[in-house]
Design an enzyme around this catalytic site. Structure first.
Site, PDB file in Angstrom:
ATOM      1  N   ASP A   1      -4.654  -6.255  -7.633  1.00  0.00           N
ATOM      2  CA  ASP A   1      -4.837  -5.551  -6.375  1.00  0.00           C
ATOM      3  C   ASP A   1      -5.067  -4.082  -6.737  1.00  0.00           C
ATOM      4  O   ASP A   1      -4.861  -3.658  -7.878  1.00  0.00           O
ATOM      5  CB  ASP A   1      -3.607  -5.724  -5.479  1.00  0.00           C
TER       6      ASP A   1
ATOM      7  N   HIS B   1       0.830  -1.201   0.000  1.00  0.00           N
ATOM      8  CA  HIS B   1       0.000   0.000   0.000  1.00  0.00           C
ATOM      9  C   HIS B   1       0.873   1.263   0.000  1.00  0.00           C
ATOM     10  O   HIS B   1       0.475   2.302  -0.527  1.00  0.00           O
ATOM     11  CB  HIS B   1      -0.914   0.044   1.240  1.00  0.00           C
TER      12      HIS B   1
END
Length: 296
Positions: A247, A176
């Site tokens: 993702d 992230h």
């Protein structure tokens, strides 16, 4: 319409924005729900009801893992135990039952794709993002319970998504916020990281999610999401014929250097089928990604 069908935006709030309705009319087939869509009273019921009414035939997705990762039961907390507990119990029948319970809740909301389970082998004690989302540090345990979870969820008619291919467990950084690397040799990857994905494929998992991590033994230059070599292993070596989902492309490991539109193009070129654009997708972000793919 073909380009729109390859995109999976998030949205803001508990009502479907006008631009999502327009995009759906032009071929958008899937929307992902995140924490941004949880109602003030908790859960996703209001946004699901609005989406199913205004977007007929839409595939709603969310990441309902049980344990720490829940949208349906936020903020109170999931009633389903997470993977870390299930792995320690090591009873596949219980794992199957838990996943079937989650599947039943999702069906009631009209959600057809659950971006779960995590089948990462949590082999690094310094891992900041997987932890108890994993069934454990043993590849056989993770394989056994990943397959049971997939079977339980899909028995209720909800598509499962084994993630994060080819395995996010042996990393010490969070994709992230950064671009993790895995330096393990290929033989270790095959026996450890790839084993649970092989088991999920054999269990008939509908979708598999890529990870934004560099796996040196396979492709030292490109993160898995953008690597035809890594995705070729999934197709050719593991025999997966289902849908490859990225993702979220708003994560730093995917788009910090290039931006989301270029990341979308690169992922499609590598072999990804469905591009998860990330939470709180705006009309402009969706349009930019769509335009980049059309132009490419």
């Amino acid at each position: 319409a073909d380009v729109a069908a390859s995109l999976q935006p998030g949205l803001v709030g508990t009502r479907v924005p006008h631009w999502v309705v327009a995009a759906h009319a032009a071929g958008l087939a899937s929307v992902c729900l995140y924490g941004d869509n949880v109602s003030p009273d908790g859960g996703l019921a209001p946004v699901c009801a609005d989406a199913n009414r205004r977007l007929p035939g839409i595939l709603l997705a969310t990441d309902e893992e049980g344990g720490d990762v829940t949208r349906v039961h936020y903020p109170a907390g999931s009633s389903a135990v997470g993977n870390g507990v299930l792995g320690r119990l090591d009873d596949p029948a219980t794992t199957r039952q838990v996943a079937a319970g989650i599947g039943g809740e999702l069906v009631d909301l009209g959600i057809g794709l659950d971006l779960a389970p995590s089948v990462d082998v949590n082999s690094s004690p310094d891992n900041p993002v997987i932890g108890v989302r994993s069934f454990g540090a043993d590849a056989e345990v993770v394989s056994r319970h990943g397959a049971a979870w997939v079977d339980g969820l899909q028995s209720r008619g909800v598509a499962a998504c084994a993630k994060h291919f080819p395995g996010h467990g042996d990393t010490a950084t969070d994709s992230h916020h950064d671009l993790p690397r895995i330096g393990a040799p290929l033989e270790v990857l095959r026996e450890r990281e790839l084993a649970p994905f092989r088991a999920a494929v054999e269990a008939g998992v509908a979708t598999i999610m890529t990870s934004h991590i560099v796996v040196d033994a396979l492709d030292a230059q490109r993160p898995a999401t953008f690597s035809p070599v890594v995705l070729g292993v999934l197709r050719d070596e593991l025999g997966f014929t289902g849908v490859i989902v990225s993702d979220a492309l708003d994560m730093a490991g995917a788009s910090e250097r290039t931006g989301i539109p270029e990341a979308a193009v690169r992922a499609l070129l590598a072999g990804v089928d469905l591009l998860c654009l990330g939470s709180a997708t705006t009309e402009d972000r969706y349009a930019a990604a769509h335009s980049a793919v059309v132009e490419a």
